[in-house]
Design an enzyme around this catalytic site. Structure first.
Site, PDB file in Angstrom:
ATOM      1  N   SER A 140      36.962  49.061  37.974  1.00  0.00           N
ATOM      2  CA  SER A 140      38.175  48.918  37.188  1.00  0.00           C
ATOM      3  C   SER A 140      39.230  49.891  37.722  1.00  0.00           C
ATOM      4  CB  SER A 140      37.880  49.132  35.702  1.00  0.00           C
ATOM      5  OG  SER A 140      38.945  48.697  34.902  1.00  0.00           O
ATOM      6  N   GLU A 244      38.396  41.520  41.942  1.00  0.00           N
ATOM      7  CA  GLU A 244      37.969  41.113  40.599  1.00  0.00           C
ATOM      8  C   GLU A 244      39.049  41.548  39.630  1.00  0.00           C
ATOM      9  OE1 GLU A 244      37.208  43.349  38.003  1.00  0.00           O
ATOM     10  OE2 GLU A 244      37.458  45.173  39.176  1.00  0.00           O
ATOM     11  N   HIS A 315      34.239  42.935  35.640  1.00  0.00           N
ATOM     12  CA  HIS A 315      34.050  43.434  34.278  1.00  0.00           C
ATOM     13  C   HIS A 315      33.037  42.535  33.569  1.00  0.00           C
ATOM     14  CE1 HIS A 315      37.759  45.391  35.448  1.00  0.00           C
ATOM     15  NE2 HIS A 315      37.761  46.105  34.330  1.00  0.00           N
TER      16      HIS A 315
END
Length: 345
Positions: A140, A244, A315
């Site tokens: 992230s 992502e 995630h």
């Protein structure tokens, strides 16, 4: 006639000019592999971005790592708060420097992401980090640290679980094989059908078939795209780019991939992997929205390079641990990521 379009295309492929900075790209640093983790090692836990709002979250992270056979050490500022940040920038950097200096700490893991890691990049002592190589693990917002430290030092960093992640069987297995066993492993999605006639979960979507080789780099799309133009991104030539994201409307994914294309990044990579885009929908009042498949096809198919989506990166509950900087081969037809060497020393 030599059109502006053909000029821009050729410029994006030129080996001596970086479109992201307008300067000759620096020679990539030699790859530094951190030592592998062993049972009994100490993992340093810190908050480089959002605060640790819950002491229970930190305790669960400690207990999960203890169950894996590790000891833990908490950063001195782990419970600090400064608005939406886990303390002042200088204090969060201090925790990271402390762990790199501490010889008893063999790996460093973020408790979670949020926002704030990019603020630390100008404050880091990259010489200190290079002198004390060790595993840095997270995903992230931690993408900023993973990319920046790899770009500046050559240290292999790991897009893997954070302390607050679910350490289930799938995630732990890939974590141990990569960082403890030191396998040059092949990452392959699960293929279980359950009681269905065909597989319905975690499927691979081939965008362009074929094999590609290069250094594996990438991370969260939003974080990466906001670093373009800074000196904290690696040389993209002959790389396998993985991306992502989560909770982004489709038009925003389109906008960010367009940014990567305009910056010349997509034209330089050898192959492309898109992991999971969790809860990425058309958004409110989005009449006639493109789909994620539409956006990926528009941006990636014209590159004519091996590419696929659906890898267990992002995630999500079940995730791969993915090393940045390791020579890799992808097979976009089968949807596999094969490391050509160990990620750890």
């Amino acid at each position: 006639m030599f059109s502006r379009r053909s000029f821009l295309h050729s410029a994006s492929l030129a080996p001596f000019v970086s479109l992201t900075t307008g300067q000759t790209p620096p020679t990539p640093p030699s790859v530094i592999k951190p030592p592998r983790l062993q049972t009994g090692d100490t993992v340093g836990l810190f908050c480089p971005a959002a605060p640790a709002y819950s002491q229970e979250t930190v305790k669960i992270a400690q207990e999960s790592l203890l169950a894996l056979g590790f000891q833990t050490k908490l950063g001195p500022h782990i419970y600090d708060r400064y608005g939406y940040l886990a303390g002042r920038d200088a204090d969060r950097v201090s925790d990271l420097h402390t762990f790199f200096d501490d010889r008893s700490v063999k790996a460093i893991m973020a408790i979670h992401g949020g926002w704030g890691c990019a603020r630390l990049l100008p404050l880091l002592d990259y010489d200190r980090i290079e002198r004390n190589p060790k595993l840095l693990i997270g995903y992230s917002d931690v993408t900023a640290l993973l990319l920046g430290i790899y770009a500046k030092t050559g240290l292999v960093t790991v897009h893997g679980p954070v302390g607050s992640a679910t350490f289930n069987g799938f995630t732990v297995d890939w974590f141990k094989r990569l960082l403890m066993d030191g396998e040059a492993l092949t990452m392959r999605n699960p293929t279980e059908k359950g009681d269905n006639l065909t597989q319905t979960q975690d499927r691979i979507n081939t965008i362009r078939p074929g094999l590609a080789r290069g250094r594996l780099v990438g991370g969260n799309l939003t974080v990466l795209s906001h670093m373009i133009g800074s000196p904290y991104l690696p040389d993209w030539r002959n790389t396998i780019l993985f991306l992502e994201d989560t909770h982004e409307d489709i038009y925003r994914i389109d906008r960010m991939l367009t940014h990567l294309k305009l910056a010349g990044i997509l034209n330089q990579v050898a192959g492309f992997v898109f992991g999971k885009c969790t809860d990425c929908g058309p958004g409110e009042n989005s009449y006639g929205s493109l789909t994620l498949d539409d956006v990926l096809n528009e941006h990636i198919v014209p590159l004519d390079k091996p590419a696929f989506s659906g890898a267990m990166i992002g995630h999500i509950r079940d995730k791969f641990s993915v090393p940045l900087g390791i020579d890799t081969e992808i097979d976009a037809t089968t949807g596999t990521i094969r490391l050509l060497e160990s990620a750890v020393g």
